[in-house]
Enzyme design. Structure first.
Site, PDB file in Angstrom:
ATOM      1  N   HIS A 196       0.862  -1.189   0.000  1.00 17.72           N
ATOM      2  CA  HIS A 196       0.000   0.000   0.000  1.00 17.72           C
ATOM      3  C   HIS A 196       0.896   1.236   0.000  1.00 17.72           C
ATOM      4  CE1 HIS A 196      -2.883   3.016   1.316  1.00 17.72           C
ATOM      5  NE2 HIS A 196      -3.845   2.159   1.041  1.00 17.72           N
ATOM      6  N   CYS A 234      -3.698   2.622  -4.701  1.00 17.16           N
ATOM      7  CA  CYS A 234      -4.649   3.399  -3.908  1.00 17.16           C
ATOM      8  C   CYS A 234      -4.698   4.822  -4.456  1.00 17.16           C
ATOM      9  CB  CYS A 234      -4.230   3.399  -2.441  1.00 17.16           C
ATOM     10  SG  CYS A 234      -5.309   4.435  -1.420  1.00 17.16           S
ATOM     11  N   HIS A 263      -7.629   0.349  -4.597  1.00 14.54           N
ATOM     12  CA  HIS A 263      -8.480   1.118  -3.679  1.00 14.54           C
ATOM     13  C   HIS A 263      -8.934   2.357  -4.433  1.00 14.54           C
ATOM     14  CE1 HIS A 263      -6.462  -0.341   0.355  1.00 14.54           C
ATOM     15  NE2 HIS A 263      -7.084  -1.303  -0.287  1.00 14.54           N
ATOM     16  N   ASP A 309     -12.826   2.648  -1.585  1.00 16.50           N
ATOM     17  CA  ASP A 309     -12.091   3.055  -0.388  1.00 16.50           C
ATOM     18  C   ASP A 309     -12.946   4.061   0.371  1.00 16.50           C
ATOM     19  OD1 ASP A 309      -9.975   2.904   1.347  1.00 16.50           O
ATOM     20  OD2 ASP A 309      -8.599   4.077   0.124  1.00 16.50           O
ATOM     21  N   HIS A 310     -12.364   4.651   1.393  1.00 14.52           N
ATOM     22  CA  HIS A 310     -13.075   5.553   2.316  1.00 14.52           C
ATOM     23  C   HIS A 310     -14.296   6.243   1.709  1.00 14.52           C
ATOM     24  CE1 HIS A 310      -8.899   6.320   4.274  1.00 14.52           C
ATOM     25  NE2 HIS A 310      -9.202   5.042   4.187  1.00 14.52           N
ATOM     26  N   TYR A 323     -15.110   4.244   6.892  1.00 13.15           N
ATOM     27  CA  TYR A 323     -15.611   2.881   6.638  1.00 13.15           C
ATOM     28  C   TYR A 323     -17.063   2.649   7.051  1.00 13.15           C
ATOM     29  CZ  TYR A 323     -10.951   1.683   5.166  1.00 13.15           C
ATOM     30  OH  TYR A 323      -9.773   1.633   4.469  1.00 13.15           O
TER      31      TYR A 323
END
Ligand code: DNO
Length: 345
Positions: A196, A234, A263, A309-310, A323
């Site tokens: 990551h 990401c 991500h 992702d978020h 999340y």
């Protein structure tokens, strides 16, 4: 691609049956959370995760994360013991069908933000990083949820002190040392490692960060050419580095077969320095061209795991920062659309 969703195990307030109902959801991304960093995971815990996920018709093929012990990053003599434990965990994960492991090599801290509840123009809230506020942050007093480990103030001071002798070059050597032992095992048991990127992609509190740019990634991949040595692409993390050309990087690393996990999230640059806020996933909401990134991935042969992702907190949800369920589910639907369109072209 295989659409997945991060799930924090049986203590997660988001039920698997809700995750299953998100269109095209194939599986969960999770980990064993009740074992200290660096220790061995039991077969039983991994089998339980698989059984519970499969019970809701969800696969369990991706782990995020098997965290890397600080002694490995610091290159201490005890690292060999922790690397052995890491290898044990990889083999155990492979036995239950795991094919991809996301991990990071950021010293001490994982992701970093200056607020968990930035209020957006639409009334939702999300994580954000402000250049000005960061200058006021004292690392000794920092606690952010979602990190793999939090330390007592004394432990943290001691750890930060140990890193004073670790240059970027030394940290990179320690990463290569780790991967030289781990990658052959991955090749043998069919697992892809997906590092990551640093989030945000620059040094923080004087700690070196080495997975922040195309140059860094090229260096990593040429040090260990096996494609089992790959990347979690990401967008939010790499995209916070404004000199990173995400479309070019997506195309290049997808073509090399290095991207095992993606991500997807968008961010909005909020000043002319390095501040940003996390937004909804759509291209129109932030500064990243999500559609062009997905196109670059697909056109260059990417066919791996993807997850939204978020997300923001919307509809009065007060979810775990980044999340919650609702905005990530909207993100998943959007991501489905982008892939369906592009894969069909
Ligand atoms: C943040 C996550 C990271 C990620 C780790 C991987 O939301 O993307 O915490 O899981 O860096 O080791």
């Amino acid at each position: 691609m295989k659409l997945t969703f991060r799930w924090y195990g049986e203590d997660d307030s988001i039920k698997l049956k809700f995750i299953r109902q998100i269109p095209a959801m194939s599986g969960v991304v999770t980990a064993v959370y009740d074992v200290p960093v660096g220790e061995k995971w039991s077969d039983k815990s991994l089998e339980r995760l698989k059984q519970v996920a499969n019970g809701e018709n969800l696969e369990f093929e991706v782990i995020e994360s098997i965290p890397v012990h600080e002694d490995i990053k610091l290159g201490k003599p005890s690292r060999d013991k922790y690397i052995e434990n890491y290898i044990h965990n990889l083999r155990a994960a492979a036995k239950v069908g795991v094919k991809c492991v996301c991990y990071n090599f950021m010293p001490v801290f994982d992701w970093l933000r200056t607020t968990l509840k930035h209020i957006n123009a639409d009334g939702s809230n999300s994580l954000a990083y402000s250049h000005e506020d960061f200058a006021k942050v004292n690392p000794d007093e920092l606690h952010l949820p979602g990190w793999d480990e939090s330390y007592s103030p004394d432990e943290l001071k001691a750890l930060l002190n140990e890193y004073k002798s670790i240059s970027h070059e030394k940290l990179f050597e320690n990463l290569v040392y780790f991967l030289k032992k781990v990658i052959p095992v991955c090749e043998e048991c069919g697992i892809n490692m997906a590092i990551h990127p640093d989030d945000p992609p620059w040094d923080v509190f004087g700690l070196p960060r080495i997975i922040s740019s195309e140059e860094n990634l090229d260096k990593l991949f040429s040090a260990i050419p096996s494609t089992a040595n790959g990347l979690t692409f990401c967008t939010g993390s790499l995209g916070a580095g404004r000199s990173n050309d995400l479309i070019k990087m997506a195309a290049k690393y997808a073509a090399q077969g290095r991207i095992h996990f993606v991500h997807l999230r968008n961010i909005l640059y909020t000043d002319d320095k390095d501040s940003f806020a996390e937004t909804g996933h759509l291209t129109a909401e932030g500064s990243l061209d999500m559609a062009a990134i997905v196109r670059a991935l697909v056109k260059n042969g990417f066919n791996g795991y993807v997850r939204p992702d978020h997300g923001r907190n919307i509809w009065d949800e007060d979810g775990k920062p980044g999340y919650g369920l609702y905005d990530r589910a909207l993100g998943a639907a959007y991501i489905n659309g982008l892939f369906e369109m592009t894969e069909g072209e």
